[in-house]
Design a protein around this motif. Structure first.
Motif, PDB file in Angstrom:
ATOM      1  N   VAL A  16      49.691  36.780  35.255  1.00  0.00           N
ATOM      2  CA  VAL A  16      48.639  37.822  35.634  1.00  0.00           C
ATOM      3  C   VAL A  16      48.220  37.047  37.424  1.00  0.00           C
ATOM      4  CG1 VAL A  16      46.460  38.392  35.333  1.00  0.00           C
ATOM      5  CG2 VAL A  16      47.826  38.005  33.451  1.00  0.00           C
ATOM      6  N   ASN A  17      48.448  38.184  37.938  1.00  0.00           N
ATOM      7  CA  ASN A  17      47.956  37.639  39.521  1.00  0.00           C
ATOM      8  C   ASN A  17      46.599  37.977  39.843  1.00  0.00           C
ATOM      9  OD1 ASN A  17      48.085  40.445  40.316  1.00  0.00           O
ATOM     10  ND2 ASN A  17      50.415  40.286  40.607  1.00  0.00           N
ATOM     11  N   GLN A  18      46.321  37.607  40.964  1.00  0.00           N
ATOM     12  CA  GLN A  18      44.811  37.769  41.549  1.00  0.00           C
ATOM     13  C   GLN A  18      44.587  39.419  41.599  1.00  0.00           C
ATOM     14  OE1 GLN A  18      42.426  35.557  41.666  1.00  0.00           O
ATOM     15  NE2 GLN A  18      40.913  37.379  41.848  1.00  0.00           N
ATOM     16  N   PHE A  19      45.292  40.211  42.097  1.00  0.00           N
ATOM     17  CA  PHE A  19      45.389  41.781  42.237  1.00  0.00           C
ATOM     18  C   PHE A  19      45.018  42.278  41.018  1.00  0.00           C
ATOM     19  CE2 PHE A  19      47.551  46.135  42.602  1.00  0.00           C
ATOM     20  CZ  PHE A  19      46.480  46.617  43.391  1.00  0.00           C
ATOM     21  N   MET A  20      45.828  42.035  39.755  1.00  0.00           N
ATOM     22  CA  MET A  20      45.559  42.354  38.528  1.00  0.00           C
ATOM     23  C   MET A  20      44.328  41.999  38.195  1.00  0.00           C
ATOM     24  SD  MET A  20      49.326  41.671  37.040  1.00  0.00           S
ATOM     25  CE  MET A  20      49.212  42.067  35.490  1.00  0.00           C
ATOM     26  N   VAL A  21      43.540  40.866  38.149  1.00  0.00           N
ATOM     27  CA  VAL A  21      42.392  40.500  37.863  1.00  0.00           C
ATOM     28  C   VAL A  21      41.373  41.236  38.562  1.00  0.00           C
ATOM     29  CG1 VAL A  21      40.866  38.573  37.922  1.00  0.00           C
ATOM     30  CG2 VAL A  21      43.145  38.239  37.351  1.00  0.00           C
ATOM     31  N   ASP A  22      41.660  41.659  39.788  1.00  0.00           N
ATOM     32  CA  ASP A  22      40.693  42.454  40.529  1.00  0.00           C
ATOM     33  C   ASP A  22      40.515  43.699  40.048  1.00  0.00           C
ATOM     34  OD1 ASP A  22      39.966  40.239  42.332  1.00  0.00           O
ATOM     35  OD2 ASP A  22      41.421  40.645  43.603  1.00  0.00           O
ATOM     36  N   LEU A  23      41.588  44.297  39.619  1.00  0.00           N
ATOM     37  CA  LEU A  23      41.632  45.722  39.227  1.00  0.00           C
ATOM     38  C   LEU A  23      40.915  45.864  37.882  1.00  0.00           C
ATOM     39  CD1 LEU A  23      45.460  46.973  39.629  1.00  0.00           C
ATOM     40  CD2 LEU A  23      43.126  47.679  40.967  1.00  0.00           C
ATOM     41  N   VAL A  24      41.244  44.816  36.939  1.00  0.00           N
ATOM     42  CA  VAL A  24      40.542  44.685  35.565  1.00  0.00           C
ATOM     43  C   VAL A  24      38.979  44.296  36.055  1.00  0.00           C
ATOM     44  CG1 VAL A  24      40.121  43.304  33.455  1.00  0.00           C
ATOM     45  CG2 VAL A  24      42.528  43.484  34.369  1.00  0.00           C
ATOM     46  N   VAL A  68      45.135  42.841  29.171  1.00  0.00           N
ATOM     47  CA  VAL A  68      44.502  41.886  30.094  1.00  0.00           C
ATOM     48  C   VAL A  68      43.026  41.857  29.917  1.00  0.00           C
ATOM     49  CG1 VAL A  68      44.322  40.596  32.182  1.00  0.00           C
ATOM     50  CG2 VAL A  68      46.474  41.550  31.470  1.00  0.00           C
ATOM     51  N   TYR A  69      42.310  40.857  29.750  1.00  0.00           N
ATOM     52  CA  TYR A  69      40.983  40.551  29.845  1.00  0.00           C
ATOM     53  C   TYR A  69      40.617  39.258  30.512  1.00  0.00           C
ATOM     54  CZ  TYR A  69      40.941  37.500  25.726  1.00  0.00           C
ATOM     55  OH  TYR A  69      41.018  36.403  24.850  1.00  0.00           O
ATOM     56  N   VAL A  70      39.255  39.362  31.243  1.00  0.00           N
ATOM     57  CA  VAL A  70      38.753  38.380  32.231  1.00  0.00           C
ATOM     58  C   VAL A  70      37.459  38.016  31.563  1.00  0.00           C
ATOM     59  CG1 VAL A  70      38.272  37.763  34.360  1.00  0.00           C
ATOM     60  CG2 VAL A  70      39.990  39.385  33.994  1.00  0.00           C
ATOM     61  N   VAL A  71      37.164  36.798  31.475  1.00  0.00           N
ATOM     62  CA  VAL A  71      36.044  36.010  30.967  1.00  0.00           C
ATOM     63  C   VAL A  71      35.258  35.552  32.245  1.00  0.00           C
ATOM     64  CG1 VAL A  71      34.749  34.608  29.459  1.00  0.00           C
ATOM     65  CG2 VAL A  71      36.838  35.765  28.758  1.00  0.00           C
ATOM     66  N   ILE A  72      33.951  35.875  32.600  1.00  0.00           N
ATOM     67  CA  ILE A  72      33.447  35.599  33.524  1.00  0.00           C
ATOM     68  C   ILE A  72      31.863  34.875  33.085  1.00  0.00           C
ATOM     69  CG2 ILE A  72      32.128  36.288  35.834  1.00  0.00           C
ATOM     70  CD1 ILE A  72      34.314  38.495  35.954  1.00  0.00           C
ATOM     71  N   SER A  73      31.222  33.857  33.707  1.00  0.00           N
ATOM     72  CA  SER A  73      30.005  33.325  33.402  1.00  0.00           C
ATOM     73  C   SER A  73      29.493  33.252  34.822  1.00  0.00           C
ATOM     74  CB  SER A  73      30.336  32.188  32.661  1.00  0.00           C
ATOM     75  OG  SER A  73      28.895  31.465  32.499  1.00  0.00           O
ATOM     76  N   GLY A  74      28.547  33.857  35.151  1.00  0.00           N
ATOM     77  CA  GLY A  74      27.856  33.554  36.346  1.00  0.00           C
ATOM     78  C   GLY A  74      28.526  34.212  37.388  1.00  0.00           C
ATOM     79  N   ASP A  75      29.071  33.353  38.356  1.00  0.00           N
ATOM     80  CA  ASP A  75      29.830  33.940  39.372  1.00  0.00           C
ATOM     81  C   ASP A  75      31.363  33.045  39.369  1.00  0.00           C
ATOM     82  OD1 ASP A  75      29.124  31.100  40.316  1.00  0.00           O
ATOM     83  OD2 ASP A  75      28.956  31.847  42.574  1.00  0.00           O
ATOM     84  N   THR A  76      31.702  32.670  38.347  1.00  0.00           N
ATOM     85  CA  THR A  76      32.989  31.939  37.867  1.00  0.00           C
ATOM     86  C   THR A  76      33.804  32.799  36.760  1.00  0.00           C
ATOM     87  OG1 THR A  76      31.736  29.831  38.617  1.00  0.00           O
ATOM     88  CG2 THR A  76      33.894  29.698  37.421  1.00  0.00           C
ATOM     89  N   ILE A  77      34.975  32.847  37.363  1.00  0.00           N
ATOM     90  CA  ILE A  77      35.945  33.488  36.331  1.00  0.00           C
ATOM     91  C   ILE A  77      36.384  32.209  35.401  1.00  0.00           C
ATOM     92  CG2 ILE A  77      38.495  34.250  36.048  1.00  0.00           C
ATOM     93  CD1 ILE A  77      37.909  35.977  38.853  1.00  0.00           C
ATOM     94  N   LEU A  78      36.210  32.142  34.176  1.00  0.00           N
ATOM     95  CA  LEU A  78      36.376  31.114  33.232  1.00  0.00           C
ATOM     96  C   LEU A  78      37.766  31.085  32.693  1.00  0.00           C
ATOM     97  CD1 LEU A  78      33.345  31.058  31.110  1.00  0.00           C
ATOM     98  CD2 LEU A  78      33.809  29.691  33.022  1.00  0.00           C
ATOM     99  N   THR A  79      38.382  32.261  32.192  1.00  0.00           N
ATOM    100  CA  THR A  79      39.547  32.389  31.908  1.00  0.00           C
ATOM    101  C   THR A  79      40.307  33.886  31.921  1.00  0.00           C
ATOM    102  OG1 THR A  79      41.301  31.696  30.184  1.00  0.00           O
ATOM    103  CG2 THR A  79      39.323  32.683  29.364  1.00  0.00           C
ATOM    104  N   VAL A  80      41.802  33.704  31.984  1.00  0.00           N
ATOM    105  CA  VAL A  80      42.248  35.192  31.914  1.00  0.00           C
ATOM    106  C   VAL A  80      43.351  35.249  30.600  1.00  0.00           C
ATOM    107  CG1 VAL A  80      43.850  36.787  33.296  1.00  0.00           C
ATOM    108  CG2 VAL A  80      42.087  35.407  34.282  1.00  0.00           C
ATOM    109  N   ALA A  81      43.369  36.178  29.914  1.00  0.00           N
ATOM    110  CA  ALA A  81      44.111  36.233  28.885  1.00  0.00           C
ATOM    111  C   ALA A  81      44.516  37.527  28.331  1.00  0.00           C
ATOM    112  CB  ALA A  81      43.385  35.590  27.651  1.00  0.00           C
TER     113      ALA A  81
END
Length: 92
Positions: A16-24, A68-81
């Motif tokens: 998973v690249n940063q572009f994919m995370v941004d789209l999610v 793909v899902y992204v877990v965020i806490s506050g302003d930090t991406i914790l994990t991508v799975a």
């Protein structure tokens, strides 16, 4: 948005690249679980990405981004799975 070292490692391991995370994060559905935000792609999210990027490009990308899902806490991406089973309902 900050990305934890754990998230960067998992992104590399899961293709998973940063572009994919941004789209999610931009088009995905947001749920909450134990104080964290979880962004994931749904069918309607995929339609929005298709409209945004155009059919030819989105067709190739959506096969990789689905689940793909992204877990965020506050302003930090914790994990991508990648989702491989159903999440529990009522995740508050």
């Amino acid at each position: 948005m900050n990305t934890s070292a754990h998230a960067i490692q998992r992104m590399g391991q899961r293709g998973v690249n940063q572009f994919m995370v941004d789209l999610v994060m931009e088009f995905g559905c947001c749920e909450y679980h134990k104080g964290c935000e979880i962004y994931l792609m749904t069918k309607s999210s995929c339609r929005k990405v298709n409209d945004y990027l155009g059919h030819q490009f989105a067709k190739q990308l959506l096969s990789k981004i689905i689940g793909v899902y992204v877990v965020i806490s506050g302003d930090t991406i914790l994990t991508v799975a990648r989702k491989n089973k159903h999440f529990k309902n009522n995740r508050k």
